[in-house]
Structures are given as C-alpha cells and as structure tokens.
Design a protein around this motif. Structure first.
Motif, mmCIF file in Angstrom:
data_model
loop_
_atom_site.group_PDB
_atom_site.id
_atom_site.type_symbol
_atom_site.label_atom_id
_atom_site.label_comp_id
_atom_site.label_asym_id
_atom_site.label_seq_id
_atom_site.Cartn_x
_atom_site.Cartn_y
_atom_site.Cartn_z
ATOM 1 N N LEU A 7 -27.574 -4.325 17.204
ATOM 2 C CA LEU A 7 -27.956 -3.212 16.341
ATOM 3 C C LEU A 7 -29.242 -2.552 16.834
ATOM 4 O O LEU A 7 -29.347 -1.317 16.866
ATOM 5 C CB LEU A 7 -28.132 -3.708 14.909
ATOM 6 C CG LEU A 7 -28.513 -2.649 13.862
ATOM 7 C CD1 LEU A 7 -27.447 -1.582 13.781
ATOM 8 C CD2 LEU A 7 -28.733 -3.295 12.508
ATOM 9 N N PHE A 8 -30.217 -3.369 17.252
ATOM 10 C CA PHE A 8 -31.460 -2.803 17.788
ATOM 11 C C PHE A 8 -31.196 -2.009 19.066
ATOM 12 O O PHE A 8 -31.813 -0.961 19.307
ATOM 13 C CB PHE A 8 -32.475 -3.914 18.047
ATOM 14 C CG PHE A 8 -33.264 -4.313 16.836
ATOM 15 C CD1 PHE A 8 -34.174 -3.438 16.269
ATOM 16 C CD2 PHE A 8 -33.082 -5.557 16.249
ATOM 17 C CE1 PHE A 8 -34.906 -3.801 15.138
ATOM 18 C CE2 PHE A 8 -33.813 -5.921 15.124
ATOM 19 C CZ PHE A 8 -34.727 -5.037 14.568
ATOM 20 N N VAL A 9 -30.288 -2.496 19.916
ATOM 21 C CA VAL A 9 -29.954 -1.778 21.145
ATOM 22 C C VAL A 9 -29.323 -0.431 20.829
ATOM 23 O O VAL A 9 -29.662 0.598 21.440
ATOM 24 C CB VAL A 9 -29.025 -2.635 22.019
ATOM 25 C CG1 VAL A 9 -28.496 -1.821 23.198
ATOM 26 C CG2 VAL A 9 -29.763 -3.858 22.534
ATOM 27 N N LEU A 10 -28.406 -0.415 19.856
ATOM 28 C CA LEU A 10 -27.753 0.842 19.482
ATOM 29 C C LEU A 10 -28.760 1.826 18.888
ATOM 30 O O LEU A 10 -28.715 3.026 19.187
ATOM 31 C CB LEU A 10 -26.628 0.560 18.483
ATOM 32 C CG LEU A 10 -25.429 -0.224 19.020
ATOM 33 C CD1 LEU A 10 -24.434 -0.511 17.901
ATOM 34 C CD2 LEU A 10 -24.747 0.543 20.150
ATOM 35 N N VAL A 11 -29.661 1.332 18.056
ATOM 36 C CA VAL A 11 -30.690 2.201 17.502
ATOM 37 C C VAL A 11 -31.583 2.748 18.621
ATOM 38 O O VAL A 11 -31.955 3.933 18.630
ATOM 39 C CB VAL A 11 -31.523 1.450 16.448
ATOM 40 C CG1 VAL A 11 -32.726 2.284 16.011
ATOM 41 C CG2 VAL A 11 -30.670 1.117 15.229
ATOM 42 N N GLY A 12 -31.924 1.879 19.583
ATOM 43 C CA GLY A 12 -32.729 2.346 20.707
ATOM 44 C C GLY A 12 -32.022 3.401 21.534
ATOM 45 O O GLY A 12 -32.633 4.406 21.945
ATOM 46 N N LEU A 13 -30.723 3.215 21.798
ATOM 47 C CA LEU A 13 -29.963 4.223 22.544
ATOM 48 C C LEU A 13 -29.890 5.541 21.793
ATOM 49 O O LEU A 13 -30.016 6.620 22.392
ATOM 50 C CB LEU A 13 -28.553 3.694 22.826
ATOM 51 C CG LEU A 13 -28.442 2.535 23.826
ATOM 52 C CD1 LEU A 13 -27.003 2.049 23.909
ATOM 53 C CD2 LEU A 13 -28.939 2.970 25.204
ATOM 54 N N SER A 14 -29.693 5.458 20.476
ATOM 55 C CA SER A 14 -29.640 6.709 19.702
ATOM 56 C C SER A 14 -30.997 7.403 19.695
ATOM 57 O O SER A 14 -31.077 8.632 19.749
ATOM 58 C CB SER A 14 -29.189 6.418 18.271
ATOM 59 O OG SER A 14 -30.145 5.626 17.588
ATOM 60 N N LEU A 15 -32.089 6.622 19.668
ATOM 61 C CA LEU A 15 -33.420 7.221 19.723
ATOM 62 C C LEU A 15 -33.658 7.897 21.074
ATOM 63 O O LEU A 15 -34.216 9.008 21.134
ATOM 64 C CB LEU A 15 -34.473 6.139 19.479
ATOM 65 C CG LEU A 15 -35.941 6.603 19.524
ATOM 66 C CD1 LEU A 15 -36.201 7.669 18.477
ATOM 67 C CD2 LEU A 15 -36.886 5.419 19.333
ATOM 68 N N ILE A 16 -33.220 7.235 22.141
ATOM 69 C CA ILE A 16 -33.337 7.859 23.464
ATOM 70 C C ILE A 16 -32.523 9.149 23.523
ATOM 71 O O ILE A 16 -32.983 10.171 24.061
ATOM 72 C CB ILE A 16 -32.875 6.864 24.551
ATOM 73 C CG1 ILE A 16 -33.845 5.673 24.623
ATOM 74 C CG2 ILE A 16 -32.768 7.545 25.905
ATOM 75 C CD1 ILE A 16 -33.369 4.555 25.537
ATOM 76 N N GLY A 17 -31.309 9.100 22.981
ATOM 77 C CA GLY A 17 -30.495 10.315 22.941
ATOM 78 C C GLY A 17 -31.153 11.433 22.157
ATOM 79 O O GLY A 17 -31.105 12.602 22.555
#
Length: 457
Positions: A7-17
């Motif tokens: 979940l943290f990885v997905l949140v990080g990817l969405s933040l990068i996006g």
C-alpha cells in the motif's frame, strides 16, 4: 510483499505520478489557447489512474485468494491424511492457516503442523503474484494517463467524473447495506411468522422463550411485555429525565448564559453524547442500580430489584440529554430576535417571553428533538443489557424488574439454540418490529423539523 508495504508503494507511485504530471502540465504553453484544466488536475488524473486500478484488483483478490491458497494446500501429499469434509477438516485447515501465517504458536491437531508450511508457501506465492499484478496495473494505469495528458485534454472533467463515481459508489454501498439489512430481517421474520401467528406475537402477553410448546409456540412468544418494558424504560422514565434537563439547559444556554459561558458549557454538555454506551451500562449496573435499590428499601419496599426499570431509565435519560438539548438549542436560536424583542418591548419579563413566545415558536423543533431522542432510547442496548432484567413483566412499578426488546434480542441470539428454532427466529421478528418503530419515529421527527426550518429560514 506485505499488504501494508504494498500500500505504501502504491501511494508513493501515485504521489510520483501526481508530481511529475503536474510539473509537465505546468510547462504546457499554447499561444492564444485557454486551458480548461489546471496543472493540479493533470496531476490528480495520473495519480488516480495509478492507484485506483490496483486497489480495485487487491480488493477482489482478497476475496479470491483464500480459496486459491486452500486449493493449493489440498493438492499437497500431506493433505491426503485429512478427514472427509466436515467440521474436523475445517478446524484442521483453520489451525494450519493460523500457524502458517504466524498468528498461532501451537495447534490441537498434529496434522495442522504438517500443513502449516504448505499454507505459508502457498500464501507467500500468491502474495507475490498479487504484488506483481498490482504493480503492473499501477504502471500501466499511470502510463495510460500520462500519454493522454496533453494541452487539449480535459483532465478536470475526467477527475470530476472519477470523484463523482466514487461518491456514487459510496452512496450505493450505504443504500445497498440498508436494503440488505431490511431484507434479511424481513426474510427471517417471515420464517418466524410461518411458525408463530403474527397476532399472537404482537398481542400476546406471555413471553417465555426458554419453555416453548412445540404444538403452540405462540403461547410463549407474546411480545407485549417486551414492548411495554421498552416503552416504559425508554419513552417514560428516560424522557422524564431527559426532557426537563435538556430543555432547561437549552433555555439557559440560549437565553441567559453569557457568550463566554456558552462557549465552554455547550461542549461539556455534548460530551455526554460521545461517551460509549458500555460505560453508561457499567455506571448503571455498579452505581445507580444499587443506589436505587437502597432507596427503595429505605422507603419500605423490601422486594425492590437491583435490576429495576428505574435504574436503566435514569442512566438512559442522562445519556440522551444532549439529543434533546441540542435540538432545543438550535430551535430556540432560530426563532427571530424580533419576536423576543417585541415581547420584551410590550413589557413582558424574560421568563414570560420564554414561556409564551420563544417556546411556542420553537415547539416543532423541540418536539422533533424529543422524538429523535425517543428513537435513540428505544434502540439502546448496552444499558438495558447490563442494568435491566431479563424477566418480561407487565408492570408500571419503576422498582420492579422488566426487560426490553433489545435485551431479549441479545439473549435470544446468544446460547446453544438452533438457528431454525422459533426462539432464535423471534429475535429477527423483534428486530423488524423495532426497526419499523424507530423508522416511523425518525420520519415523524424529520418531518416536524423540516416544517420548522421552512418556517424560519
């Protein structure tokens, strides 16, 4: 990968996006052309496409993966020693699952220890499959949104549509949940009324579900004592406490209290609404009930019960004081100042103005608050479970034992009775009746409040 880390990885990817898409959109420059979307809209469009598809996949996967893991374990050689499908087989698999997940340190069945490594391996394998699929969906969704983020793209409209879709889904979940609850109550209550005639249930005066005659179950399942106990505790005793104190506190806060006093007294009063009902239940059972019994004995009533209607009703009344006070406060505050000033200008005192002008004008809102408080009291469970009796009696003596619908629902659904027995199904009939009563009370209260607001807004 553990679910939290994923979940943290997905949140990080969405933040990068979000950051990269916003920075890219900020560099869009087209001469003589107005943009319908801000850079932030492009960022949110890419971020949502990055995180929403994998979250949907993971939600679906969480319901499918347990069966896949179990099938993988059953295909191992050790699973050949399992007994035929039944309770023992399910218990062994459950213990093996807990051991494999590290949530248990021992097992009653020796076979569970043999299957635990297979469970751990299968779970680990399917977790990595879910991680790979979720990350793939995240990158694919982000790339798709990134390629569409161009100067002429209406990102704002697309983001608003996604948000509206999420709000619609949330609304549908709430509505469908309510419909599901109602349908389950109606279905199980219908099964009960196939065994017990509805008129015997609604108008019978004898309630004894522990001793049911198989030839005439309705003779022991008359719910009138329960309805009376619920009304007596929740709508009589509790309201005798809540209405005067709630109304007087609202009058003081709106008409007499200084603004500084009101600022700290009103939140203190409303804290009562946030106290867990189990705390009220302990207070009623351990403090109020013995005090009420001692008072009754001092008055010469030696047979007074420690599980009296008065003890439960007093504490319930204290609990719902904020409901009455808040509605009465809002109703009095909504009365136009011109009515109050006109009464005072005619020579009326403050008390006369409150009694003859303010309260009559605010009466619809006050009545609506009282009805909402009654519906809250009628549906209260923990206080009556811990302080009221389980004996169904038709009595108007506040020192005597009596019970309520919610107390009986708890008693009927706990124990070793069969689910298809009239005793257990009676809980659904009681629940349906209570649901209909509280629904009607809320409809009446909201109708009254709506008319009140239309008159003064």
């Amino acid at each position: 990968m553990p679910a939290t880390a994923l979940l943290f990885v997905l949140v990080g990817l969405s933040l990068i996006g979000w950051l990269t898409a916003r920075a890219r959109a900020a560099r869009f420059k087209v001469a003589g052309r107005r943009f319908s979307s801000l850079p932030g809209h492009f960022g949110w469009y890419v971020a949502l496409w990055t995180i929403v598809p994998p979250l949907i996949f993971l939600a679906i996967w969480s319901t499918v993966s347990p069966a896949l893991v179990t099938d993988a374990v059953l295909s191992t050689p050790a699973a050949a020693q399992l007994p035929p499908p039944g309770f023992d087989r399910a218990a062994i698999l459950s213990e093996a699952r807990e051991l494999g997940a590290g949530r248990a340190y021992g097992a009653f069945h020796g076979l569970a220890r043999l299957l635990a490594p297979a469970y751990a391996a299968a779970q680990d394998r399917y977790d990595w499959i879910a991680t790979a699929a979720a990350l793939l969906l995240a990158f694919a969704g982000g790339a798709f949104a990134w390629t569409r983020s161009k100067p002429g793209f209406a990102a704002r409209t697309r983001v608003e549509r996604i948000v509206m879709g999420a709000l619609l889904a949330a609304s549908l979940i709430a509505i469908l949940t309510t419909i599901g609850i109602v349908l389950s109550l109606v279905w199980e209550a219908g099964r009960f009324f196939q065994v017990v005639p509805i008129h015997e249930f609604l108008f019978g005066t004898h309630w004894s579900p522990q001793v049911i005659d198989a030839r005439d179950p309705g003779a022991s399942l008359g719910a009138v004592p329960l309805f009376w106990g619920t009304f007596f505790i929740g709508a009589v005793i509790a309201m005798i406490v809540a209405i005067p104190f709630g109304l007087m506190s609202a009058i003081y806060l709106t008409q007499y209290a200084a603004p500084r006093t009101r600022r700290w007294m009103k939140p203190i009063l409303e804290v009562l609404a946030g106290v867990p009902t189990v705390v009220y239940g302990y207070f009623a059972a351990l403090t109020v009930a013995p005090a009420v019994r001692d008072l009754a004995v001092a008055m010469g009533i030696s047979w007074a019960s420690s599980e009296s209607a008065l003890a439960a009703g007093l504490v319930m009344g204290v609990m719902i004081i904020p409901f009455v006070s808040s509605m009465a406060d809002d109703s009095l505050a909504a009365v136009p100042n011109s009515m109050r000033d006109g009464s005072l200008a005619m020579g009326a005192t403050s008390s006369e103005t409150i009694r003859k002008v303010m309260l009559p004008a605010a009466l619809p809102g006050v009545v609506g608050g009282v009805l909402l408080a009654i519906s809250r009291a009628v549906g209260e469970t923990m206080i009556v479970v811990m302080a009221a009796s389980g004996v169904a009696t038709l009595t108007a003596n506040p020192f005597a034992s009596t019970t309520t619908v919610t107390r009986q629902i708890v008693d009927l659904l706990t124990g070793e009775a069969e689910f298809d027995s009239p005793k257990t199904l009676a809980a659904f009939a009681l629940g349906l009746t209570l649901f209909i009563v509280t629904l009607l009370l809320n409809i009446v209260a909201l109708t009254v409040v709506k008319k009140y607001r239309e008159a003064y807004e």
